[in-house]
Design a protein around this motif. Sequence first.
Motif, PDB file in Angstrom:
ATOM      1  N   MET A 206     -21.248 -17.533  -8.600  1.00 17.36           N
ATOM      2  CA  MET A 206     -22.442 -18.025  -7.929  1.00 17.36           C
ATOM      3  C   MET A 206     -22.955 -19.303  -8.577  1.00 17.36           C
ATOM      4  O   MET A 206     -23.336 -19.325  -9.748  1.00 17.36           O
ATOM      5  N   THR A 207     -22.946 -20.376  -7.792  1.00 20.04           N
ATOM      6  CA  THR A 207     -23.519 -21.642  -8.221  1.00 20.04           C
ATOM      7  C   THR A 207     -24.802 -21.878  -7.434  1.00 20.04           C
ATOM      8  O   THR A 207     -25.167 -21.086  -6.571  1.00 20.04           O
ATOM      9  N   ALA A 208     -25.467 -22.981  -7.702  1.00 19.13           N
ATOM     10  CA  ALA A 208     -26.754 -23.248  -7.045  1.00 19.13           C
ATOM     11  C   ALA A 208     -26.611 -23.458  -5.544  1.00 19.13           C
ATOM     12  O   ALA A 208     -27.558 -23.210  -4.784  1.00 19.13           O
ATOM     13  N   ASP A 209     -25.440 -23.928  -5.095  1.00 26.96           N
ATOM     14  CA  ASP A 209     -25.304 -24.256  -3.678  1.00 26.96           C
ATOM     15  C   ASP A 209     -24.212 -23.479  -2.952  1.00 26.96           C
ATOM     16  O   ASP A 209     -24.012 -23.677  -1.752  1.00 26.96           O
ATOM     17  N   SER A 210     -23.501 -22.609  -3.640  1.00 29.33           N
ATOM     18  CA  SER A 210     -22.455 -21.834  -2.962  1.00 29.33           C
ATOM     19  C   SER A 210     -22.107 -20.591  -3.769  1.00 29.33           C
ATOM     20  O   SER A 210     -22.330 -20.531  -4.982  1.00 29.33           O
ATOM     21  N   VAL A 211     -21.581 -19.613  -3.055  1.00 29.45           N
ATOM     22  CA  VAL A 211     -21.111 -18.377  -3.678  1.00 29.45           C
ATOM     23  C   VAL A 211     -19.670 -18.164  -3.232  1.00 29.45           C
ATOM     24  O   VAL A 211     -19.386 -18.087  -2.038  1.00 29.45           O
ATOM     25  N   ILE A 212     -18.767 -18.105  -4.194  1.00 21.56           N
ATOM     26  CA  ILE A 212     -17.386 -17.747  -3.900  1.00 21.56           C
ATOM     27  C   ILE A 212     -17.257 -16.244  -4.104  1.00 21.56           C
ATOM     28  O   ILE A 212     -17.661 -15.719  -5.149  1.00 21.56           O
ATOM     29  N   TYR A 213     -16.738 -15.545  -3.100  1.00 22.13           N
ATOM     30  CA  TYR A 213     -16.515 -14.114  -3.259  1.00 22.13           C
ATOM     31  C   TYR A 213     -15.043 -13.796  -3.062  1.00 22.13           C
ATOM     32  O   TYR A 213     -14.346 -14.435  -2.270  1.00 22.13           O
ATOM     33  N   LEU A 214     -14.585 -12.830  -3.827  1.00 18.33           N
ATOM     34  CA  LEU A 214     -13.217 -12.348  -3.735  1.00 18.33           C
ATOM     35  C   LEU A 214     -13.259 -10.841  -3.514  1.00 18.33           C
ATOM     36  O   LEU A 214     -13.907 -10.119  -4.292  1.00 18.33           O
ATOM     37  N   ILE A 215     -12.609 -10.381  -2.463  1.00 20.58           N
ATOM     38  CA  ILE A 215     -12.457  -8.961  -2.205  1.00 20.58           C
ATOM     39  C   ILE A 215     -11.035  -8.585  -2.609  1.00 20.58           C
ATOM     40  O   ILE A 215     -10.066  -9.028  -1.981  1.00 20.58           O
ATOM     41  N   LEU A 216     -10.915  -7.821  -3.687  1.00 20.79           N
ATOM     42  CA  LEU A 216      -9.619  -7.440  -4.232  1.00 20.79           C
ATOM     43  C   LEU A 216      -9.195  -6.106  -3.640  1.00 20.79           C
ATOM     44  O   LEU A 216      -9.965  -5.143  -3.632  1.00 20.79           O
ATOM     45  N   ARG A 217      -7.948  -6.045  -3.155  1.00 21.07           N
ATOM     46  CA  ARG A 217      -7.458  -4.835  -2.498  1.00 21.07           C
ATOM     47  C   ARG A 217      -6.132  -4.425  -3.136  1.00 21.07           C
ATOM     48  O   ARG A 217      -5.080  -4.978  -2.816  1.00 21.07           O
ATOM     49  N   ALA A 218      -6.195  -3.502  -4.076  1.00 16.71           N
ATOM     50  CA  ALA A 218      -4.980  -3.040  -4.757  1.00 16.71           C
ATOM     51  C   ALA A 218      -3.995  -2.463  -3.750  1.00 16.71           C
ATOM     52  O   ALA A 218      -4.379  -1.740  -2.832  1.00 16.71           O
ATOM     53  N   ASP A 219      -2.713  -2.800  -3.941  1.00 13.26           N
ATOM     54  CA  ASP A 219      -1.699  -2.200  -3.079  1.00 13.26           C
ATOM     55  C   ASP A 219      -0.440  -1.803  -3.845  1.00 13.26           C
ATOM     56  O   ASP A 219       0.594  -1.526  -3.249  1.00 13.26           O
ATOM     57  N   GLY A 220      -0.529  -1.740  -5.172  1.00 18.81           N
ATOM     58  CA  GLY A 220       0.596  -1.305  -5.981  1.00 18.81           C
ATOM     59  C   GLY A 220       0.244  -1.425  -7.445  1.00 18.81           C
ATOM     60  O   GLY A 220      -0.790  -2.004  -7.810  1.00 18.81           O
ATOM     61  N   PRO A 221       1.078  -0.895  -8.330  1.00 22.42           N
ATOM     62  CA  PRO A 221       0.774  -0.964  -9.763  1.00 22.42           C
ATOM     63  C   PRO A 221       0.763  -2.389 -10.299  1.00 22.42           C
ATOM     64  O   PRO A 221       0.082  -2.678 -11.282  1.00 22.42           O
ATOM     65  N   GLU A 222       1.499  -3.290  -9.657  1.00 20.50           N
ATOM     66  CA  GLU A 222       1.566  -4.666 -10.139  1.00 20.50           C
ATOM     67  C   GLU A 222       1.361  -5.664  -8.992  1.00 20.50           C
ATOM     68  O   GLU A 222       1.949  -6.738  -8.981  1.00 20.50           O
ATOM     69  N   SER A 223       0.503  -5.307  -8.059  1.00 18.20           N
ATOM     70  CA  SER A 223       0.228  -6.235  -6.953  1.00 18.20           C
ATOM     71  C   SER A 223      -1.106  -5.894  -6.304  1.00 18.20           C
ATOM     72  O   SER A 223      -1.583  -4.762  -6.394  1.00 18.20           O
ATOM     73  N   HIS A 224      -1.683  -6.894  -5.677  1.00 22.67           N
ATOM     74  CA  HIS A 224      -2.918  -6.685  -4.923  1.00 22.67           C
ATOM     75  C   HIS A 224      -3.080  -7.835  -3.937  1.00 22.67           C
ATOM     76  O   HIS A 224      -2.421  -8.871  -4.038  1.00 22.67           O
TER      77      HIS A 224
END
Length: 396
Positions: free
Chosen positions: A291-309
Amino acid sequence: MTSPSFDDALFDAMESSIRPTEQAESLPPLCYTDAAFYAFEKEAIFAREWLCVGRESWAAAPGDYFTSFIADEPILVARGRDGVLRAMSSVCQHRAMLVAEGSGTTRAFVCPYHHWTYALDGALASAPAMERSCDFRKEDFGLPRFALEIWEGFVFINFDRDAAPLAPRLAGISDILRGYDLAHAEGDRPGQEQRYPWNWKVMFENNNDGYHASKLHQGPLHDFIPSELAEFPDDLPADTAGYYRTNRTLHPDASFNATQRAVLPVFPALSAEERHRMVFANIPPTLSLVMTADSVIYLILRADGPESHRVDQGVLTAPGAAADPAFRQKMAMGMLAAGEIIEQDLHVDALVQVGLRSRHAPRGRYSWQEGAQRLFNTWLVPRYRSAWRRVATGAG
């Protein structure tokens, strides 16, 4: 669920990961690489915790819907004709075909395989040629429903219909984010998802790691937010469902672009103090916010394996920001800078996953600037231990 690769000793050893930061060490490497541990984690974490799947605006009108996929579960979110947003499985209760893909607007969900038809609330409306099937009742074959809650405009679902509400356990996070008024922030739905070949926790840890920022990202796109100005809260309640760090900036209204300053409208409710810092907030196991003063970057993480998402990455801005005729160019300017920083992070994340597979992978000690990692551990470890006790005692 038991596995020869982990036992009581593993979970006892996790105690060292939740000690005070100056004493703590990282989680055992197999937590990031082992297939059996991921299977355990799906039950310990993903089957019981609130999972972010999108923004409420993605299904704003009756008939709107979108889909997601987390830890092998296909998810369908739809707004009914009554205006209520609902979450359910997108798995047809006939032969397991998915009844919906992507997003859009519809009157009903028709399974393309055998044309079983479901209403927007998941009730089975039609099942062709099933009149000869013994004791078949349509009301017994609706799409399984999930718990749903809206927090700051984000849609969270829980596979456990009896889960405790989310918002009360995010009160401390809501307080620190209040000036951004995220429920009313605006932004397009992200485009193509990204899939990364490393464990979801590697990504989660990097997204809130102040220690690396002044090293890996050294240069004009990041030097205005030095690692030594990071601060970590010590007053979050024990049952919190998230955590955060703040980081002071060298000047107010700092933002990730070549000017180092906000080029879009500043969120109007931010105080002078809030405009002199950035906030990095995580709602594990799925939502990460920068979160910065003029924008919010959001990441939705979705696990799909032991070594991947998979990751859905989007940007939110203050209401009305897009009305600026130069909005697209200003956004591109910010995304160019953010993209350069993100590429540095992705390169590191990929190599960290390689290192975690090594027989020499450590349980590393933390710098004080890694306080957010210890906060993440204090969220994870009790959940791991509780689930392991259920496995060890046969309690389910």
